[in-house]
Design a protein around this motif. Structure first.
Motif, PDB file in Angstrom:
ATOM      1  N   GLN A  94      16.218  -5.735   4.798  1.00  0.00           N
ATOM      2  CA  GLN A  94      14.797  -6.087   4.816  1.00  0.00           C
ATOM      3  C   GLN A  94      14.625  -7.592   5.033  1.00  0.00           C
ATOM      4  O   GLN A  94      13.749  -8.017   5.784  1.00  0.00           O
ATOM      5  CB  GLN A  94      14.129  -5.685   3.496  1.00  0.00           C
TER       6      GLN A  94
ATOM      7  N   SER B 232      15.363  -8.690   8.762  1.00  0.00           N
ATOM      8  CA  SER B 232      14.648  -8.062   9.872  1.00  0.00           C
ATOM      9  C   SER B 232      13.948  -9.134  10.716  1.00  0.00           C
ATOM     10  O   SER B 232      13.444 -10.143  10.204  1.00  0.00           O
ATOM     11  CB  SER B 232      13.650  -7.037   9.364  1.00  0.00           C
ATOM     12  N   LEU B 233      13.896  -8.887  12.018  1.00  0.00           N
ATOM     13  CA  LEU B 233      13.320  -9.868  12.944  1.00  0.00           C
ATOM     14  C   LEU B 233      11.817 -10.028  12.741  1.00  0.00           C
ATOM     15  O   LEU B 233      11.276 -11.128  12.895  1.00  0.00           O
ATOM     16  CB  LEU B 233      13.628  -9.461  14.382  1.00  0.00           C
ATOM     17  N   ASP B 234      11.134  -8.963  12.368  1.00  0.00           N
ATOM     18  CA  ASP B 234       9.686  -9.063  12.128  1.00  0.00           C
ATOM     19  C   ASP B 234       9.401  -9.997  10.959  1.00  0.00           C
ATOM     20  O   ASP B 234       8.482 -10.818  11.014  1.00  0.00           O
ATOM     21  CB  ASP B 234       9.112  -7.675  11.834  1.00  0.00           C
ATOM     22  N   ARG B 235      10.195  -9.882   9.892  1.00  0.00           N
ATOM     23  CA  ARG B 235       9.986 -10.746   8.731  1.00  0.00           C
ATOM     24  C   ARG B 235      10.301 -12.200   9.074  1.00  0.00           C
ATOM     25  O   ARG B 235       9.582 -13.109   8.659  1.00  0.00           O
ATOM     26  CB  ARG B 235      10.877 -10.292   7.566  1.00  0.00           C
TER      27      ARG B 235
ATOM     28  N   ALA C  35      10.048 -13.629  12.019  1.00  0.00           N
ATOM     29  CA  ALA C  35       8.964 -14.144  12.866  1.00  0.00           C
ATOM     30  C   ALA C  35       7.735 -14.467  12.020  1.00  0.00           C
ATOM     31  O   ALA C  35       7.057 -15.484  12.250  1.00  0.00           O
ATOM     32  CB  ALA C  35       8.620 -13.122  13.939  1.00  0.00           C
ATOM     33  N   GLU C  36       7.450 -13.629  11.027  1.00  0.00           N
ATOM     34  CA  GLU C  36       6.304 -13.876  10.150  1.00  0.00           C
ATOM     35  C   GLU C  36       6.508 -15.143   9.329  1.00  0.00           C
ATOM     36  O   GLU C  36       5.598 -15.969   9.189  1.00  0.00           O
ATOM     37  CB  GLU C  36       6.103 -12.678   9.221  1.00  0.00           C
TER      38      GLU C  36
ATOM     39  N   ARG D  68       4.659 -18.807  18.881  1.00  0.00           N
ATOM     40  CA  ARG D  68       5.423 -18.134  19.933  1.00  0.00           C
ATOM     41  C   ARG D  68       5.097 -18.801  21.264  1.00  0.00           C
ATOM     42  O   ARG D  68       3.946 -19.089  21.557  1.00  0.00           O
ATOM     43  CB  ARG D  68       5.053 -16.665  20.008  1.00  0.00           C
TER      44      ARG D  68
END
Length: 171
Positions: free
Chosen positions: A101, A104-107, A109-110, A120
């Motif tokens: 968790q 993770s790439l989403d976390r 980036a956030e 970005r």
């Protein structure tokens, strides 16, 4: 007759295998048999063997009880270790999930956008390059090598600025 009776008794005692002696026509009564005494017995040594084997059996029974108790204790320890192993395996899987968790790439980036104020790259993004102002240097006309060097630096800085503006326009 009196003498014959005495003789008959004498004869009876002299030869004990004869049961009855007849003296004349009368039967002579048998004397009372001698009381037999039991022969002296040697002490039984078999009782010592029985006692020793009883003690040995008792010792073996105690050993068997000890081994059964030891076996039960070891089984309880095995069950306890299996429960702890299961608990640790569950904990390991939970930690692996938390790590995945966090990675993770989403976390990521956030976090980059919120905490580090990163943006970005896109078409609307433009790059601003700050260049240091070149100091003015007074040179004499006879110093042509320094002038050529300054012209070269100025040309390189223009080239760099053009490349940056092209990258921002095509990006």
């Amino acid at each position: 007759m009196h003498g014959a009776t005495a003789r008959a008794y004498e004869f009876y005692y002299a030869r004990p295998e004869l049961k009855r002696v007849e003296a004349g026509s009368k039967a002579v009564p048998e004397p009372a048999p001698k009381a037999r005494t039991a022969p002296k017995r040697k002490p039984h040594h078999g009782i010592g063997i029985i006692v020793k084997s009883g003690i040995l059996m008792f010792g073996l029974a105690l050993l068997l009880v000890f081994l059964c108790i030891n076996h039960a204790v070891l089984n309880y320890q095995i069950l306890s270790l299996e429960k702890e192993n299961s608990r640790l395996e569950t904990e390991r899987m939970r930690l692996e999930y938390q790590i995945s968790q966090q990675q993770s790439l989403d976390r990521i980036a956030e976090l980059a956008a919120t905490e580090l104020n990163m943006v970005r790259p896109g078409l609307e993004t433009s790059y601003i390059v700050a260049m240091a102002a070149e100091p003015l240097v007074m040179m004499e006309e006879s110093d042509t090598g320094a002038i050529a060097e300054m012209e070269e630096k100025r040309g390189l800085s223009r080239l760099y600025a053009n490349i940056v503006s092209l990258a921002a326009g095509n990006g």
